[in-house]
Design an enzyme around this catalytic site. Structure first.
Site, short mmCIF file in Angstrom:
data_model
loop_
_atom_site.label_atom_id
_atom_site.label_comp_id
_atom_site.label_asym_id
_atom_site.label_seq_id
_atom_site.Cartn_x
_atom_site.Cartn_y
_atom_site.Cartn_z
N THR A 141 12.84 -7.71 -10.01
CA THR A 141 12.48 -9.11 -10.23
C THR A 141 11.11 -9.42 -9.62
O THR A 141 10.85 -9.06 -8.47
CB THR A 141 13.56 -10.03 -9.60
OG1 THR A 141 14.79 -9.73 -10.26
CG2 THR A 141 13.22 -11.50 -9.79
N GLY B 134 0.79 -1.22 0.00
CA GLY B 134 0.00 0.00 0.00
C GLY B 134 0.83 1.27 0.00
O GLY B 134 0.48 2.25 -0.68
N CYS C 14 1.11 2.55 12.32
CA CYS C 14 2.27 3.33 11.90
C CYS C 14 2.51 4.54 12.80
O CYS C 14 3.60 5.09 12.84
CB CYS C 14 2.10 3.82 10.47
SG CYS C 14 1.43 2.56 9.40
N1 PLP Z 1 -3.09 2.79 3.33
C1 PLP Z 1 -3.88 2.37 4.33
C2 PLP Z 1 -5.30 2.85 4.40
C3 PLP Z 1 -3.39 1.48 5.29
O1 PLP Z 1 -4.18 1.07 6.29
C4 PLP Z 1 -2.04 1.03 5.18
C5 PLP Z 1 -1.46 0.14 6.21
O2 PLP Z 1 -1.77 0.23 7.38
C6 PLP Z 1 -1.26 1.49 4.10
C7 PLP Z 1 -1.82 2.37 3.20
C8 PLP Z 1 0.13 1.01 3.91
O3 PLP Z 1 0.13 -0.29 3.38
P1 PLP Z 1 1.42 -1.24 3.48
O4 PLP Z 1 1.53 -1.68 4.90
O5 PLP Z 1 1.13 -2.37 2.55
O6 PLP Z 1 2.58 -0.44 3.02
#
Ligand code: PLP
Length: 379
Positions: free
Chosen positions: A235, A69, A323
């Protein structure tokens, strides 16, 4: 352990793990190699692309595999800006996006692009008239998440897509929390770009995909070889893609019954927690809401302290996006809803998976009840 943090990540399904194994220890050839052994990986990647494309109703050539993401959100914002780097321009997004999106917007602001961060209503929904009024002659992109990762609110994506299409503006949506959880049709919703991530739906971590509508011309996001039609060199992550596609196929096969089951459990828990513990409030929309998301504020209780108390009893919940955990500031999402510092700091998020049980929720509720009582008595 009772795991109620499935918006942070999920357990990789047994089926996905089983499907990945042969692509690590048996068919480990480089999918870009010309000989037949490499072709095995190449073929399975293309099968996966076709499968994902069917799920969101797009062409297989419109799917690009990524690392997840964060990469998808960076890809969308930065590549649209790169394509407009000479003229610059204006982006519209919301204040409740994930940091992968918000920080990408900040990065392009430093390059001279202008970004409008829309406010949302008290339940986390974008106000469509505000969005429409924010569109300018130089608007190049609207980016609004499909559903919010903290409060689970589902945005009016189809109507946002319609505004974007009518005004000739590209529309990106971060569908990291919604893909494989609720049905998504990119054509019907006029979506031009979408990012998704495997580890949010029982696939492995470090893999995801990006949908980019045919006809949108972008520069390569990663320079190097010619993988992913030259757009995203590197890759091919054969095992990761196989695991992701397997998990997505499982999720799609069981989607209707999972939605029904999780919605019922979600509403059961919300009803009990808000009626049996005084001064508990639901955050987010009661019905435009991801089936697996529960987010509540408990007046007089610090969410981070409660999270630790639950952890000591083997229950994993979160106080917001994983995060931002531990950085000491309350969630930007809850603050964007107009909540006070106190209400934002007193929240916890419980996110279920398809195998969460009523017994687990009942036990969690009983622990929350007794911990809240103790914490309130102390204050
Ligand atoms: N966007 C949203 C809404 C998310 O909840 C998250 C992860 O918590 C991300 C982006 C980031 O995704 P990734 O952990 O795959 O980098």
């Amino acid at each position: 352990m009772i795991y109620l943090d499935n918006a942070a990540t999920t357990r990789t399904s047994d089926e996905a793990v089983r499907a990945m194994q042969p692509y690590m220890d048996t068919y480990y050839g480089n999918p870009s190699s010309a000989y037949e052994f490499g072709g095995i990986g190449r073929e399975v990647i293309e099968q996966g692309r076709r499968s994902i494309a069917r799920m969101i109703n797009c062409g297989e050539g419109e799917i690009y595999f990524t690392s997840g993401g964060t990469e998808g959100d960076n890809f969308a914002i930065k590549q649209i800006c790169d394509a407009n780097r000479k003229r610059k321009g204006h982006i519209i997004t919301t204040g409740i996006e994930h940091h992968a999106l918000l920080h990408s917007c900040e990065a392009v602001e430093r390059q001279g692009f202008d970004v409008t961060y829309l406010s949302v209503d008290g339940m986390g929904r974008v106000r469509l008239n505000e969005l429409a009024n924010a569109v300018r002659g130089d608007t190049i992109l609207i980016s609004v998440m499909y559903a919010n990762n903290e409060i689970g609110t589902i945005e009016p994506i189809e109507r946002i897509g319609k505004i974007a299409r009518d005004r000739g503006v590209l529309f990106h949506t971060d569908a990291v929390q919604s893909f494989a959880h609720i049905p998504i049709d990119v054509k019907h919703c006029h979506v031009d770009m979408l990012s998704a991530s495997s580890h949010k739906f029982h696939g492995p971590k470090g893999v995801g995909f990006m949908y980019v509508r045919d006809g949108i011309r972008l520069h390569p996001f990663m320079d190097g070889g010619s993988q992913e039609k030259g757009m995203r060199a590197g890759t091919g992550n054969v095992a990761g893609i196989v695991g992701m596609v397997t998990a997505a196929e499982e999720a799609y096969a069981a989607m209707r019954q999972n939605i029904r089951k999780e919605t019922k459990l979600r509403d059961y828990f919300i009803r009990r927690v808000t009626s049996e513990i005084p001064r508990v409030y639901l955050n987010g929309h009661p019905s435009y809401r991801l089936p697996n998301n529960i987010n509540i504020s408990i007046d007089g209780v610090d969410g981070a302290v409660l999270m630790v108390m639950l952890d000591l009893q083997g229950i994993c919940v979160s106080t917001g996006s994983a995060c931002t955990q531990g950085n000491g500031t309350p969630s930007h999402v809850l603050r964007a809803l107009g909540f006070s510092y106190e209400r934002a700091s007193s929240s916890i998020r419980l996110t279920m998976s398809d195998d969460t049980t009523k017994e687990e929720l009942d036990y969690t509720l009983s622990v929350i009840k007794s911990e809240v009582k103790k914490l309130r008595e102390k204050n």
